[in-house]
Design an enzyme around this catalytic site. Structure first.
Site, PDB file in Angstrom:
ATOM      1  N   ASP A 128       0.885  -1.162   0.000  1.00  0.00           N
ATOM      2  CA  ASP A 128       0.000   0.000   0.000  1.00  0.00           C
ATOM      3  C   ASP A 128       0.924   1.214   0.000  1.00  0.00           C
ATOM      4  OD1 ASP A 128      -1.672   2.096   0.521  1.00  0.00           O
ATOM      5  OD2 ASP A 128      -2.685   1.148   2.219  1.00  0.00           O
ATOM      6  N   LYS A 192      -3.527   9.543 -13.052  1.00  0.00           N
ATOM      7  CA  LYS A 192      -4.932   9.623 -13.482  1.00  0.00           C
ATOM      8  C   LYS A 192      -5.715  10.500 -12.503  1.00  0.00           C
ATOM      9  CE  LYS A 192      -7.503   5.780 -13.107  1.00  0.00           C
ATOM     10  NZ  LYS A 192      -7.773   4.447 -13.629  1.00  0.00           N
TER      11      LYS A 192
HETATM   12  C1  LIG Z   1      -6.827   0.719 -12.810  1.00  0.00           C
HETATM   13  S1  LIG Z   1      -5.787  -0.358 -11.908  1.00  0.00           S
HETATM   14  C2  LIG Z   1      -4.224  -0.110 -12.655  1.00  0.00           C
HETATM   15  C3  LIG Z   1      -4.101  -0.719 -14.014  1.00  0.00           C
HETATM   16  C4  LIG Z   1      -2.655  -0.736 -14.491  1.00  0.00           C
HETATM   17  N1  LIG Z   1      -2.193   0.587 -14.852  1.00  0.00           N
HETATM   18  C5  LIG Z   1      -2.457  -1.651 -15.701  1.00  0.00           C
HETATM   19  O1  LIG Z   1      -2.094  -1.160 -16.752  1.00  0.00           O
HETATM   20  O2  LIG Z   1      -2.641  -2.863 -15.552  1.00  0.00           O
HETATM   21  C6  LIG Z   1      -5.637   0.502 -10.375  1.00  0.00           C
HETATM   22  C7  LIG Z   1      -4.865  -0.254  -9.304  1.00  0.00           C
HETATM   23  O3  LIG Z   1      -4.570   0.648  -8.233  1.00  0.00           O
HETATM   24  C8  LIG Z   1      -4.397  -0.159  -7.067  1.00  0.00           C
HETATM   25  N2  LIG Z   1      -4.391   0.677  -5.863  1.00  0.00           N
HETATM   26  C9  LIG Z   1      -5.402   1.462  -5.383  1.00  0.00           C
HETATM   27  N3  LIG Z   1      -5.020   2.025  -4.212  1.00  0.00           N
HETATM   28  C10 LIG Z   1      -3.748   1.606  -3.961  1.00  0.00           C
HETATM   29  C11 LIG Z   1      -2.827   1.841  -2.907  1.00  0.00           C
HETATM   30  N4  LIG Z   1      -3.143   2.625  -1.861  1.00  0.00           N
HETATM   31  N5  LIG Z   1      -1.591   1.276  -2.958  1.00  0.00           N
HETATM   32  C12 LIG Z   1      -1.269   0.468  -4.008  1.00  0.00           C
HETATM   33  N6  LIG Z   1      -2.111   0.187  -5.034  1.00  0.00           N
HETATM   34  C13 LIG Z   1      -3.336   0.753  -5.020  1.00  0.00           C
HETATM   35  C14 LIG Z   1      -5.578  -1.127  -7.161  1.00  0.00           C
HETATM   36  O4  LIG Z   1      -5.342  -2.272  -6.372  1.00  0.00           O
HETATM   37  C15 LIG Z   1      -5.629  -1.420  -8.652  1.00  0.00           C
HETATM   38  O5  LIG Z   1      -4.995  -2.633  -8.972  1.00  0.00           O
END
Ligand SMILES: C[S@@+](CC[C@H](N)C(=O)[O-])C[C@H]1O[C@@H](n2cnc3c(N)ncnc32)[C@H](O)[C@@H]1O
Length: 252
Positions: A128, A192
């Site tokens: 995280d 994003k």
């Molecule tokens: C839209 S996906 C990313 C897709 C990626 N760019 C790809 O091309 O495969 C967003 C990701 O952000 C992660 N995420 C959200 N909050 C997070 C955090 N606090 N720390 C790490 N990862 C996080 C989610 O688990 C999710 O897998």
């Protein structure tokens, strides 16, 4: 024979080329519509053909085509990298596998809350990025600072548009502060955001820390989504007034 809009004849009418998904017992209408959109999305089909883990890969490809931050030799941190499309693109472009002879070899480090299938050329950690010492861990894994911090993160949807918007802006602000800690001078931050009004402070913060801040909607980003991307280049260091600001943490 049917005629296409350009007047040419084709075996099937344009409308017939769309895959239709029938509603099925036990499947919600929203799931049927999602499935239909996936099956008819050219980026989904292209990703399958070209071996990317998702259509999201084309967003970073298009952003990099425009701004050229994924150069051979660059050290890249991908926040929220699952399932891995952005990492795959970064590995190719920064030459992380050393396949472009005579070019510098880069590094790709991805982190996510979820487990990610290994990607050749990338180092992936389940983390995280909001946790204590996440920035220190990332610098340790990377062996120093990064040239690029990129984030395609999205907070889990609450179903309420306004709340979701605030959350993603807060997530993006947190990613920006993270970038301030790990970016090398001159580095790039890509993230994003959702268009919707609450991002002015974020824009102002980035303008203080980077020489250039652009807001872009790449063609691969769906037209009906309010998502857009900020690309901030030329990291100058954290402005003093922003050094200890943690006002976003309450929203996450
Ligand atoms: C839209 S996906 C990313 C897709 C990626 N760019 C790809 O091309 O495969 C967003 C990701 O952000 C992660 N995420 C959200 N909050 C997070 C955090 N606090 N720390 C790490 N990862 C996080 C989610 O688990 C999710 O897998």
């Amino acid at each position: 024979m049917a005629k296409t809009p350009s007047g040419k004849t084709s075996g099937r009418g344009q409308r017939d080329l769309r895959v239709r998904v029938k509603t099925a017992k036990g499947r919600k209408l929203s799931s049927t519509l999602w499935l239909e959109r996936q099956l008819n999305d050219p980026y989904v089909q292209r990703a399958r053909k070209e071996g990317y883990r998702g259509r999201a890969a084309y967003k970073i490809l298009e952003l990099d085509d425009k701004f050229r931050f994924l150069v051979p030799g660059a050290r890249v941190v991908d926040l929220g990298c699952a399932p891995g499309g952005w990492c795959q693109v970064a590995v190719e472009r920064v030459n992380a596998l050393g396949q472009k002879s005579g070019k510098k070899v880069g590094t790709v480090l991805g982190v996510d809350l979820q487990e990610v299938e290994p990607i050749a050329g990338a180092e992936i950690h389940q983390l995280d990025f909001l946790s204590d010492d996440a920035d220190e861990k990332v610098k340790e894994w990377l062996g120093g600072k990064a040239d690029v911090v990129m984030s395609d993160m999205a907070a889990a949807s609450s179903g309420h548009k306004g709340t979701d918007h605030l959350r993603i802006v807060a997530l993006c602000e947190a990613a920006a502060y993270f970038a301030f800690d790990v970016l090398e001078e001159g580095g790039t931050f890509v993230a994003k955001v959702l268009a919707g009004g609450a991002e002015n402070e974020l824009q102002a913060l980035l303008k203080r820390a980077f020489t250039k801040v652009a807001n872009v909607k790449p063609p691969a980003s769906r037209a009906d989504s309010s998502e857009k991307f900020v690309v901030a280049t030329g990291f100058r260091g954290v402005p003093e007034e922003d050094a200890a600001d943690d006002s976003v943490s309450g929203l996450l």
